[in-house]
Design a protein around this motif. Structure first.
Motif, PDB file in Angstrom:
ATOM      1  N   GLN A  48     -21.471  39.851  17.302  1.00  0.00           N
ATOM      2  CA  GLN A  48     -21.315  38.501  17.841  1.00  0.00           C
ATOM      3  C   GLN A  48     -20.458  37.624  16.938  1.00  0.00           C
ATOM      4  O   GLN A  48     -19.686  36.790  17.424  1.00  0.00           O
ATOM      5  CB  GLN A  48     -22.688  37.879  18.066  1.00  0.00           C
ATOM      6  N   THR A  49     -20.563  37.791  15.626  1.00  0.00           N
ATOM      7  CA  THR A  49     -19.723  36.985  14.730  1.00  0.00           C
ATOM      8  C   THR A  49     -18.250  37.342  14.901  1.00  0.00           C
ATOM      9  O   THR A  49     -17.388  36.458  14.870  1.00  0.00           O
ATOM     10  CB  THR A  49     -20.128  37.179  13.254  1.00  0.00           C
ATOM     11  N   VAL A  50     -17.948  38.621  15.082  1.00  0.00           N
ATOM     12  CA  VAL A  50     -16.557  39.028  15.310  1.00  0.00           C
ATOM     13  C   VAL A  50     -16.036  38.426  16.608  1.00  0.00           C
ATOM     14  O   VAL A  50     -14.939  37.854  16.655  1.00  0.00           O
ATOM     15  CB  VAL A  50     -16.421  40.567  15.336  1.00  0.00           C
ATOM     16  N   PHE A  51     -16.824  38.562  17.666  1.00  0.00           N
ATOM     17  CA  PHE A  51     -16.385  38.089  18.976  1.00  0.00           C
ATOM     18  C   PHE A  51     -16.224  36.572  18.995  1.00  0.00           C
ATOM     19  O   PHE A  51     -15.189  36.046  19.418  1.00  0.00           O
ATOM     20  CB  PHE A  51     -17.384  38.529  20.047  1.00  0.00           C
ATOM     21  N   VAL A  52     -17.239  35.850  18.528  1.00  0.00           N
ATOM     22  CA  VAL A  52     -17.195  34.377  18.563  1.00  0.00           C
ATOM     23  C   VAL A  52     -16.106  33.843  17.637  1.00  0.00           C
ATOM     24  O   VAL A  52     -15.359  32.923  18.017  1.00  0.00           O
ATOM     25  CB  VAL A  52     -18.574  33.784  18.178  1.00  0.00           C
ATOM     26  N   SER A  53     -15.985  34.402  16.441  1.00  0.00           N
ATOM     27  CA  SER A  53     -14.959  33.912  15.510  1.00  0.00           C
ATOM     28  C   SER A  53     -13.554  34.170  16.044  1.00  0.00           C
ATOM     29  O   SER A  53     -12.643  33.365  15.824  1.00  0.00           O
ATOM     30  CB  SER A  53     -15.132  34.544  14.125  1.00  0.00           C
ATOM     31  N   SER A  87     -11.092  31.087  16.796  1.00  0.00           N
ATOM     32  CA  SER A  87      -9.884  31.073  15.965  1.00  0.00           C
ATOM     33  C   SER A  87      -8.649  30.608  16.728  1.00  0.00           C
ATOM     34  O   SER A  87      -7.646  30.235  16.113  1.00  0.00           O
ATOM     35  CB  SER A  87      -9.627  32.464  15.377  1.00  0.00           C
ATOM     36  N   ILE A  88      -8.685  30.648  18.053  1.00  0.00           N
ATOM     37  CA  ILE A  88      -7.556  30.131  18.835  1.00  0.00           C
ATOM     38  C   ILE A  88      -7.247  28.700  18.397  1.00  0.00           C
ATOM     39  O   ILE A  88      -6.095  28.333  18.186  1.00  0.00           O
ATOM     40  CB  ILE A  88      -7.870  30.149  20.350  1.00  0.00           C
ATOM     41  N   VAL A  89      -8.286  27.910  18.238  1.00  0.00           N
ATOM     42  CA  VAL A  89      -8.120  26.512  17.843  1.00  0.00           C
ATOM     43  C   VAL A  89      -7.982  26.378  16.333  1.00  0.00           C
ATOM     44  O   VAL A  89      -7.092  25.678  15.836  1.00  0.00           O
ATOM     45  CB  VAL A  89      -9.312  25.670  18.340  1.00  0.00           C
ATOM     46  N   SER A  90      -8.848  27.060  15.571  1.00  0.00           N
ATOM     47  CA  SER A  90      -8.873  26.865  14.119  1.00  0.00           C
ATOM     48  C   SER A  90      -7.595  27.355  13.439  1.00  0.00           C
ATOM     49  O   SER A  90      -7.039  26.673  12.568  1.00  0.00           O
ATOM     50  CB  SER A  90     -10.092  27.573  13.513  1.00  0.00           C
ATOM     51  N   ARG A  95     -16.297  31.140   7.800  1.00  0.00           N
ATOM     52  CA  ARG A  95     -15.106  31.987   7.869  1.00  0.00           C
ATOM     53  C   ARG A  95     -13.857  31.202   8.250  1.00  0.00           C
ATOM     54  O   ARG A  95     -12.793  31.344   7.631  1.00  0.00           O
ATOM     55  CB  ARG A  95     -15.343  33.133   8.875  1.00  0.00           C
ATOM     56  N   LEU A  96     -13.954  30.379   9.288  1.00  0.00           N
ATOM     57  CA  LEU A  96     -12.764  29.759   9.870  1.00  0.00           C
ATOM     58  C   LEU A  96     -12.448  28.365   9.330  1.00  0.00           C
ATOM     59  O   LEU A  96     -11.292  27.929   9.426  1.00  0.00           O
ATOM     60  CB  LEU A  96     -12.915  29.675  11.400  1.00  0.00           C
ATOM     61  N   VAL A  97     -13.429  27.674   8.777  1.00  0.00           N
ATOM     62  CA  VAL A  97     -13.190  26.326   8.256  1.00  0.00           C
ATOM     63  C   VAL A  97     -13.233  26.305   6.727  1.00  0.00           C
ATOM     64  O   VAL A  97     -12.281  25.885   6.072  1.00  0.00           O
ATOM     65  CB  VAL A  97     -14.218  25.328   8.836  1.00  0.00           C
ATOM     66  N   VAL A 129      -8.072  33.798   9.273  1.00  0.00           N
ATOM     67  CA  VAL A 129      -8.295  34.685  10.418  1.00  0.00           C
ATOM     68  C   VAL A 129      -9.790  34.950  10.623  1.00  0.00           C
ATOM     69  O   VAL A 129     -10.598  34.745   9.718  1.00  0.00           O
ATOM     70  CB  VAL A 129      -7.537  36.014  10.232  1.00  0.00           C
ATOM     71  N   PRO A 130     -10.171  35.426  11.820  1.00  0.00           N
ATOM     72  CA  PRO A 130     -11.598  35.639  12.121  1.00  0.00           C
ATOM     73  C   PRO A 130     -12.208  36.823  11.387  1.00  0.00           C
ATOM     74  O   PRO A 130     -11.517  37.571  10.682  1.00  0.00           O
ATOM     75  CB  PRO A 130     -11.595  35.875  13.642  1.00  0.00           C
ATOM     76  N   THR A 131     -13.492  37.003  11.570  1.00  0.00           N
ATOM     77  CA  THR A 131     -14.256  38.064  10.911  1.00  0.00           C
ATOM     78  C   THR A 131     -13.694  39.447  11.246  1.00  0.00           C
ATOM     79  O   THR A 131     -13.292  39.712  12.381  1.00  0.00           O
ATOM     80  CB  THR A 131     -15.732  37.989  11.344  1.00  0.00           C
ATOM     81  N   SER A 132     -13.694  40.315  10.254  1.00  0.00           N
ATOM     82  CA  SER A 132     -13.104  41.647  10.407  1.00  0.00           C
ATOM     83  C   SER A 132     -13.970  42.586  11.231  1.00  0.00           C
ATOM     84  O   SER A 132     -15.199  42.511  11.217  1.00  0.00           O
ATOM     85  CB  SER A 132     -12.885  42.265   9.021  1.00  0.00           C
TER      86      SER A 132
END
Length: 308
Positions: free
Chosen positions: A286-291, A295-298, A233-235, A264-267
């Protein structure tokens, strides 16, 4: 550093606070997540989509270019996803959850503020983002519903569910009213505005309630799957977007806006679908939360590279 701090304070931190409120509500009162999910799908999501499309002036040429990008970008993402799905040998439920976690991204309550930040409130790039958000609202309510049910339900039953989703009717109605300059009566327009304003808060609370009800005992296999989803998602997402805009010959502000929109992160839609149709809701949450955290960095990196 300024971009990183701004994203943290104005995008990620507010989202995290709302999610935390939802988690606290779940711990204290054991919330009915099915009711929250239905409110999002059938009331708040259609309202915000109507509001944005009806109020935004979108040239026809811009509409066509963005739609072409979206089709090519989704096709490229899907091709990469299918390779991963086959290599990992996911079963029906996990296969659909992985697809949803990558194909559906947070183009509304994360993407729009991010667009305003990255492009200093430019109305042209905002129009691009709204069109991306339109597709990211329509696809989960059509393909997304089919995807989470295809392995366990008949097409006839899935079709009935898809046709019951208000968003698939709201989008053409809003575009038609905007094109023909038809005024919406105040007694209807005002409630739509109230409901649209409630979308972001309710969606984030729903995610918090889902996270609050989880046991948070992540097996190694799930941790790996979450990591794969976040990486795709992010890379891989913005990398593919950059490749697509280059292949289509899109330049300038539109190219930059489309790449940022893909970073942007997972919807939250992936969580709402998982909860509504009982399909790998723990993985989706968990994918929403972790992504969102990663995403702060990515996202900051993507914006920095575009500035270069």
């Amino acid at each position: 550093m300024n971009i990183l701090l701004h994203i943290l304070m104005n995008n990620v931190l507010p989202l995290t606070v709302m999610i935390a409120v939802g988690m606290a509500m779940e711990k204290a009162f054991k919330m009915d997540i099915k009711t929250l999910s239905k409110l999002n799908f059938y009331v708040f999501s259609p309202a915000i989509m109507f509001n944005l499309l009806y109020r935004t002036d979108i040239p026809l040429k811009l509409f066509g270019q963005v739609m072409l990008f979206v089709l090519c970008f989704l096709a490229a993402q899907y091709a990469v996803l299918e390779a991963v799905v086959r290599i990992r040998q996911y079963d029906g439920g996990m296969r659909s959850a992985m697809r949803n976690s990558v194909l559906f991204y947070n183009s509304a309550n994360y993407g729009i503020p991010l667009n305003q930040l990255a492009f200093a409130g430019n109305p042209y790039t905002l129009s691009v983002q709204i069109l991306v958000m339109m597709t990211q609202s329509l696809i989960p309510n059509t393909y997304g519903v089919y995807n989470v049910n295809a392995h366990k339900a008949k097409w006839k039953d899935i079709r009935k569910v898809i046709l019951s989703m208000p968003v698939i009717y709201v989008i053409p109605v809003a575009l038609a009213l905007r094109y023909f300059e038809v005024s919406v009566p105040g007694p209807i327009e005002t409630p739509i505005g109230y409901l649209a304003d409630a979308f972001i808060g309710t969606a984030l609370l729903t995610l918090g309630v889902q996270l609050g009800g989880m046991k948070w005992r992540v097996s190694r296999s799930m941790a790996a799957d979450v990591g794969i989803s976040v990486f795709l998602r992010l890379v891989i997402g913005p990398a593919l977007a950059a490749l697509v805009v280059w292949a289509l010959g899109i330049h300038g502000m539109m190219a930059a806006a489309l790449i940022v929109s893909s970073a942007v992160p997972t919807s939250l839609s992936s969580v709402l679908l998982a909860v509504e149709f009982d399909n790998e809701s723990e993985f989706a949450s968990q994918t929403v939360f972790v992504s969102t955290v990663v995403s702060i960095v990515s996202v900051t990196t993507v914006i920095y590279l575009l500035h270069l």
